[in-house]
Scaffold this motif. Structure first.
Motif, PDB file in Angstrom:
ATOM      1  N   GLU A   1       0.710  -1.358  -0.163  1.00  0.00           N
ATOM      2  CA  GLU A   1       0.019   0.196   0.052  1.00  0.00           C
ATOM      3  C   GLU A   1       0.989   1.400   0.180  1.00  0.00           C
ATOM      4  O   GLU A   1       0.362   2.147  -0.575  1.00  0.00           O
ATOM      5  CB  GLU A   1      -0.951  -0.070   1.110  1.00  0.00           C
TER       6      GLU A   1
ATOM      7  N   HIS B   1       1.708   2.175  -3.221  1.00  0.00           N
ATOM      8  CA  HIS B   1       0.612   3.009  -4.126  1.00  0.00           C
ATOM      9  C   HIS B   1       0.718   4.558  -3.613  1.00  0.00           C
ATOM     10  O   HIS B   1       0.529   5.504  -4.524  1.00  0.00           O
ATOM     11  CB  HIS B   1      -0.711   2.375  -3.603  1.00  0.00           C
ATOM     12  N   HIS B   2       0.804   4.831  -2.498  1.00  0.00           N
ATOM     13  CA  HIS B   2       0.877   6.132  -1.915  1.00  0.00           C
ATOM     14  C   HIS B   2       1.996   6.945  -2.587  1.00  0.00           C
ATOM     15  O   HIS B   2       1.940   7.853  -3.156  1.00  0.00           O
ATOM     16  CB  HIS B   2       1.114   6.141  -0.402  1.00  0.00           C
TER      17      HIS B   2
ATOM     18  N   SER C   1       3.659   6.482  -5.394  1.00  0.00           N
ATOM     19  CA  SER C   1       3.351   6.693  -6.787  1.00  0.00           C
ATOM     20  C   SER C   1       2.411   7.802  -7.084  1.00  0.00           C
ATOM     21  O   SER C   1       2.959   8.568  -7.842  1.00  0.00           O
ATOM     22  CB  SER C   1       2.702   5.323  -7.396  1.00  0.00           C
ATOM     23  N   THR C   2       1.546   7.921  -6.121  1.00  0.00           N
ATOM     24  CA  THR C   2       0.645   9.073  -6.296  1.00  0.00           C
ATOM     25  C   THR C   2       1.579  10.389  -6.038  1.00  0.00           C
ATOM     26  O   THR C   2       1.579  11.448  -6.512  1.00  0.00           O
ATOM     27  CB  THR C   2      -0.752   9.155  -5.425  1.00  0.00           C
TER      28      THR C   2
ATOM     29  N   ALA D   1       4.021  11.760  -8.358  1.00  0.00           N
ATOM     30  CA  ALA D   1       3.051  12.584  -9.524  1.00  0.00           C
ATOM     31  C   ALA D   1       3.086  14.147  -8.855  1.00  0.00           C
ATOM     32  O   ALA D   1       3.339  15.065  -9.795  1.00  0.00           O
ATOM     33  CB  ALA D   1       1.770  12.120  -9.767  1.00  0.00           C
TER      34      ALA D   1
ATOM     35  N   LYS E   1      -1.088  17.199   0.124  1.00  0.00           N
ATOM     36  CA  LYS E   1      -0.970  16.254   1.208  1.00  0.00           C
ATOM     37  C   LYS E   1      -2.189  15.339   0.415  1.00  0.00           C
ATOM     38  O   LYS E   1      -3.210  15.907   0.171  1.00  0.00           O
ATOM     39  CB  LYS E   1      -1.297  16.809   2.330  1.00  0.00           C
ATOM     40  N   ILE E   2      -1.955  14.108   0.423  1.00  0.00           N
ATOM     41  CA  ILE E   2      -2.831  13.200  -0.304  1.00  0.00           C
ATOM     42  C   ILE E   2      -3.776  12.120   0.640  1.00  0.00           C
ATOM     43  O   ILE E   2      -4.539  11.482   0.272  1.00  0.00           O
ATOM     44  CB  ILE E   2      -2.084  12.430  -1.381  1.00  0.00           C
ATOM     45  N   ASP E   3      -3.010  11.785   1.799  1.00  0.00           N
ATOM     46  CA  ASP E   3      -3.633  10.887   2.691  1.00  0.00           C
ATOM     47  C   ASP E   3      -2.811  10.937   4.196  1.00  0.00           C
ATOM     48  O   ASP E   3      -2.085  11.902   4.304  1.00  0.00           O
ATOM     49  CB  ASP E   3      -3.402   9.317   2.117  1.00  0.00           C
ATOM     50  N   SER E   4      -3.132   9.836   5.067  1.00  0.00           N
ATOM     51  CA  SER E   4      -2.605   9.903   6.315  1.00  0.00           C
ATOM     52  C   SER E   4      -0.848   9.826   6.291  1.00  0.00           C
ATOM     53  O   SER E   4      -0.489  10.187   7.267  1.00  0.00           O
ATOM     54  CB  SER E   4      -3.111   9.059   7.088  1.00  0.00           C
ATOM     55  N   TRP E   5      -0.406   9.075   5.260  1.00  0.00           N
ATOM     56  CA  TRP E   5       1.050   9.103   5.242  1.00  0.00           C
ATOM     57  C   TRP E   5       1.762  10.509   4.879  1.00  0.00           C
ATOM     58  O   TRP E   5       2.765  10.638   4.983  1.00  0.00           O
ATOM     59  CB  TRP E   5       1.400   8.067   4.117  1.00  0.00           C
TER      60      TRP E   5
END
Lengths: 147, 147
Positions: A109, A112-113, A115-116, A119, A142-146
């Motif tokens: 997972e 996946h993070h 990779s985004t 970009a 910022k894209i998620d909790s990571w």
């Protein structure tokens, strides 16, 4: 082995993109504001200080205005030993950056993070070279909790 | 076979993200403004009309608030027969979208482009669900000469 792949076309020259990939001024303008080290010599190590943690890369290949390859020597466990490759090619008005982050052992997972997030940062590189202003950490999207 | 992988965390519920992935109103709010068809039935086909060309997907798997799988039945040659998979998982405040576009025959340059572009559109999905406003084609971030 699985890879992260991306491409951005930058309205500029491959020479200017190469500068943004090999100088501390350039790298701190699109990836991590707090960056130190040496990016324009084979064997040089660059330390990127991100909010969520550090990443250290060693320059293993340089072909001016054409190609930059880093080996990851410090950072998240999944990153250690992977390679980050920027291939540059001029195509009319665009300096195309063909990007690969290769050598991931598993498509976890976190991959996946990342990779985004790559970009997001490559668009920051595009913005830096085209307008003089990128969005490096901590100003990145910022894209998620990571993060 | 090589895959495009991404993740975004959306400050919302998996139910709301599922709606944005299975209704024409949702899909036209983040991927292509000009979208028609049926996205909430197995076997339903959705036609996405992009500036650079059309993409048609057939719904092959649906698990409410958990998983959406499309097979590409029309569009660029490299896309035909590939699968686009959205796995949804709630993690505290985030509805995480684990994304995979699988079945590419070769890691061609166009695949690099599409990988970056998927990140752009997944951030548009995040924005749509969080704020009510996405950036679908033709309002999407343009990244290179492919658009």
């Amino acid at each position: 082995m699985v890879d992260i792949l991306h491409q951005v076309g930058i309205k500029s020259t491959v020479a200017d993109v190469y500068t943004a990939l090999t100088t501390i001024e350039g790298l701190s303008g699109w990836w991590a504001t707090n960056t130190e080290g040496k990016g324009n010599d084979i064997g040089g190590v660059v330390n990127f200080h991100f909010g969520p943690g550090d990443i250290d890369t060693k320059v293993v290949e340089l072909d001016p205005a054409k190609r930059v390859v880093w080996e990851v020597v410090g950072g998240p466990e999944e990153w250690i030993g992977t390679h980050i490759i920027f291939d540059l090619k001029q195509s009319d008005e665009f300096a195309n950056v063909l990007f690969k982050h290769e050598g991931w052992k598993e498509p976890v997972e976190f991959m996946h993070h990342c990779s985004t997030k790559w970009a997001v940062f490559l668009l920051s590189l595009k913005s830096l070279v085209e307008t003089g202003k990128g969005a490096p950490d901590p100003h990145d999207v910022k894209i998620d909790s990571w993060n």
